[in-house]
Structure formats: C-alpha cells, structure tokens
Design an enzyme around this catalytic site. Structure first.
Site, PDB file in Angstrom:
ATOM      1  CG  HIS A  55    -122.034  55.759 -29.767  1.00 53.64           C
ATOM      2  ND1 HIS A  55    -121.458  56.990 -29.973  1.00 53.64           N
ATOM      3  CD2 HIS A  55    -121.612  55.344 -28.543  1.00 53.64           C
ATOM      4  CE1 HIS A  55    -120.717  57.302 -28.927  1.00 53.64           C
ATOM      5  NE2 HIS A  55    -120.790  56.323 -28.044  1.00 53.64           N
ATOM      6  CD  GLU A  57    -124.658  57.953 -34.126  1.00 59.16           C
ATOM      7  OE1 GLU A  57    -124.541  59.187 -34.014  1.00 59.16           O
ATOM      8  OE2 GLU A  57    -124.654  57.187 -33.125  1.00 59.16           O
ATOM      9  CB  CYS A  85    -119.408  61.171 -31.265  1.00 60.64           C
ATOM     10  SG  CYS A  85    -119.216  59.390 -31.510  1.00 60.64           S
ATOM     11  CB  CYS A  88    -120.883  57.852 -34.810  1.00 66.55           C
ATOM     12  SG  CYS A  88    -121.258  56.863 -33.343  1.00 66.55           S
TER      13      CYS A  88
END
Length: 157
Positions: A55, A57, A85, A88
C-alpha cells in the site's frame, strides 16, 4: 512553521495518479519532516509488486525509515489520499508518525475514524494526531472514477 496541508496533499494526489496509470488503486502517500521537507512518497503497488502489503502508506513508511535509518519516524506527518486501512494505520502508529492527514474517508476499510479509530485507542502507546478532509473532493473523485471505470469495463464483457 506554517504548514500547508493542501500543498502536501497535492503531492500525495500526484502519487495516486501514478498508481492509476499502472492500473493500481489510486492511493498516494507522502511523508513530511518537521522542517517541511518531503522525505518519502509512494503509491499503491500491490499488483505491480505482487505484494498485498504494498500500500502507498507502507511503501512510504519503508522508504522514510530507510532514508532516516530509523523505524521511528518521530516528528513526521504522513499525507494519504484515502483514510488508511487497519494494516496501514497499525504501521503508522508503530512507526510513531506524529500526524496523519488524509483526504477522503473510507467507510469500508478506514481505521482512522470511519470503521475503526486506532488513533483514539488508549490501549496503544502512541496516538497520532488525525486531520481529515484535506482536498477531500479531489481525493474522493479520483478513486470513485477509478472504480466506476472498472465496473464499466466488467459490465461490457
């Protein structure tokens, strides 16, 4: 120092556009030092890297930690186009990022106030400041257009 959250969110949006160009979910992240310097930026690459943890992040946190030679990213702010999420958000807390600024809420996956609110959980030893809604409409429009396009391609087949 006067922080221009909209300017840094624009940098995160630029990262999200890179993801979209690679047919990745268009989410971008930028990490900014207390000095106002961008120390890391990334976009979603789960498909490209065949990595469910890739992701924006996570990639941005990894890059910043390597650059600073420290997994603790003290006195930093992470700008993300969409609410992080649970994975993260856990990484943001674990890395001791001081502030999270995000654009659009994520009611299905969000862990910074929408579905869960990890930053307010007093059982955790670090609670970053949360600022949401920065360039919200741009962030939301980018991701909504991406998924609308995906749905349209599926319905044509």
């Amino acid at each position: 120092m006067n922080i221009n959250h909209a300017e840094f969110m624009k940098a995160a949006l630029n990262e999200a556009v890179k993801a979209k160009a690679k047919n990745e979910v268009p989410i971008g992240a930028v990490i900014v030092a207390e000095s106002g310097d961008i120390i890391s930026s990334a976009y979603n690459q789960t498909i490209t890297l065949a990595d469910p943890t890739a992701h924006a992040e996570i990639l941005s946190l990894r890059n910043a930690a390597q650059k600073l030679l420290n997994y603790r990213l003290l006195n930093t702010t992470i700008y993300v186009t969409i609410e992080p999420c649970i994975m993260c958000m856990g990484a943001i807390i674990h890395s001791r990022v001081s502030r999270l600024v995000f654009g659009a809420n994520d009611p299905k996956w969000g862990a910074a106030g929408s579905l869960y609110n990890f930053a307010r959980d007093t059982r955790l030893n670090h609670r970053p400041e949360i600022i949401n809604g920065v360039r919200k409409n741009e962030c939301r429009a980018l991701i909504q257009a991406f998924f609308k396009e995906k749905r349209n391609k599926i319905s044509i087949i």
